[in-house]
Write an enzyme that holds these catalytic residues in place. Sequence first.
Site, PDB file in Angstrom:
ATOM      1  N   ASP A   1      -7.444  10.626  -6.704  1.00 52.96           N
ATOM      2  CA  ASP A   1      -6.410   9.613  -6.486  1.00 52.96           C
ATOM      3  C   ASP A   1      -5.264  10.214  -5.666  1.00 52.96           C
ATOM      4  O   ASP A   1      -4.708  11.250  -6.050  1.00 52.96           O
ATOM      5  CB  ASP A   1      -5.883   9.165  -7.852  1.00 52.96           C
TER       6      ASP A   1
ATOM      7  N   ASP B   1      -4.049   9.156 -10.862  1.00 51.81           N
ATOM      8  CA  ASP B   1      -2.671   9.639 -11.006  1.00 51.81           C
ATOM      9  C   ASP B   1      -2.062   9.126 -12.316  1.00 51.81           C
ATOM     10  O   ASP B   1      -0.933   9.479 -12.659  1.00 51.81           O
ATOM     11  CB  ASP B   1      -1.810   9.291  -9.783  1.00 51.81           C
ATOM     12  N   SER B   2      -2.853   8.345 -13.067  1.00 53.14           N
ATOM     13  CA  SER B   2      -2.466   7.989 -14.441  1.00 53.14           C
ATOM     14  C   SER B   2      -2.302   9.255 -15.272  1.00 53.14           C
ATOM     15  O   SER B   2      -1.730   9.217 -16.361  1.00 53.14           O
ATOM     16  CB  SER B   2      -3.526   7.077 -15.078  1.00 53.14           C
TER      17      SER B   2
ATOM     18  N   GLU C   1      -6.915  -4.332  -9.846  1.00 54.61           N
ATOM     19  CA  GLU C   1      -6.220  -4.094 -11.121  1.00 54.61           C
ATOM     20  C   GLU C   1      -5.240  -5.221 -11.442  1.00 54.61           C
ATOM     21  O   GLU C   1      -4.475  -5.658 -10.573  1.00 54.61           O
ATOM     22  CB  GLU C   1      -5.457  -2.751 -11.081  1.00 54.61           C
TER      23      GLU C   1
ATOM     24  N   LYS D   1      -8.954   7.868  -3.371  1.00 55.07           N
ATOM     25  CA  LYS D   1      -8.517   6.495  -3.635  1.00 55.07           C
ATOM     26  C   LYS D   1      -7.039   6.404  -3.284  1.00 55.07           C
ATOM     27  O   LYS D   1      -6.288   7.354  -3.520  1.00 55.07           O
ATOM     28  CB  LYS D   1      -8.729   6.126  -5.104  1.00 55.07           C
TER      29      LYS D   1
ATOM     30  N   GLU E   1      -3.605   3.373  -3.039  1.00 51.93           N
ATOM     31  CA  GLU E   1      -3.137   2.036  -3.407  1.00 51.93           C
ATOM     32  C   GLU E   1      -2.583   1.283  -2.202  1.00 51.93           C
ATOM     33  O   GLU E   1      -1.906   1.893  -1.352  1.00 51.93           O
ATOM     34  CB  GLU E   1      -2.046   2.153  -4.488  1.00 51.93           C
TER      35      GLU E   1
HETATM   36  O1  KIV Z   1      -4.667   6.292 -11.919  1.00 49.44           O
HETATM   37  C1  KIV Z   1      -5.591   5.649 -12.448  1.00 49.44           C
HETATM   38  O2  KIV Z   1      -6.143   6.023 -13.499  1.00 49.44           O
HETATM   39  C2  KIV Z   1      -6.013   4.418 -11.788  1.00 49.44           C
HETATM   40  C3  KIV Z   1      -6.893   3.494 -12.571  1.00 49.44           C
HETATM   41  C4  KIV Z   1      -6.101   2.816 -13.607  1.00 49.44           C
HETATM   42  C5  KIV Z   1      -7.612   2.557 -11.690  1.00 49.44           C
HETATM   43  O3  KIV Z   1      -5.637   4.185 -10.686  1.00 49.44           O
END
Ligand code: KIV
Length: 279
Positions: free
Chosen positions: A83, A44-45, A182, A113, A115
């Site tokens: 994510d 989600d970056s 992280e 994934k 958090e």
């Molecule tokens: O969103 C992302 O790219 C991430 C990584 C920084 C682990 O969660």
Amino acid sequence: MKNTTATFAQMKKNGEKISMLTAYDYSTAKLVDKAGINSILVGDSLGMVMLGYPDSTRVTMEDMLHHVKAVVRGTENALVVADMPFMSYQTSVYDAVKNAGRFIQEGGAGCVKLEGGVEVKEQIRAIVNAGIPVCAHIGLTPQSINVFGGFKVQGKTVETAKKIIEDAKAVQEAGAFAVVLEGIPAPLADIITNMLTIPTIGIGASKNCDGQVLVYQDMVGMYSDFTPKFVKRYENVGEVMTSAFKKYDEEVKAGVFPTEEYTYKIDENVLKEIEAQLK
Ligand code: KIV
């Protein structure tokens, strides 16, 4: 060879390091896959590096699905991790399973994934019970930036370090197949890596993690709004691109592009006929 969650487990067992990079589109996914990277994270970056938001909290399920589908189309061997965006799993166990399912069914991802630690263990358990592998993410969890008060290293006090250790135990116990660590001190990452049976994937953590992940625009020098300490710049692709864009701009404005080499021909007789008919 196709990478799966079983590959991750085997690699930890063998003491082999796992490589993971982000990608958000078809062309980049093809390049990352071709390089032999074990796993592609559609993070989600993308809110920051693709969409220009200040953080990841505005990213939606639809944004994520759009990019996951493109990455899956460009990937042959890497394990694609989708994510889960902010508010797609925190709200309830039901939402978590439903949205994780969309990434597999509609997006074609290999796993998801999310958090958080202790507070999302029921979500992790339910998603895994639905047949979807989960990679957890603890420590500096960017979706909680408003709680942390910025992108700050976590786990520097006895209490916060103990909380992260509890989170690590909880996500493993809930059935996660791996966990991203992280923005935590390296010795704390080492304690967690030695304690867990599932692989740890570090970003701003420790070289002793079982694997590493970076945002690709950071490591190739394509994103400069904010560069965390943990980013190693392997190339300066941003400079190469800007230089190509400048040369193109100059040639277009000077009227020298495109030359004959880059244009199409037509039969002389056809051309004469067209010109005659236009008279
Ligand atoms: O969103 C992302 O790219 C991430 C990584 C920084 C682990 O969660």
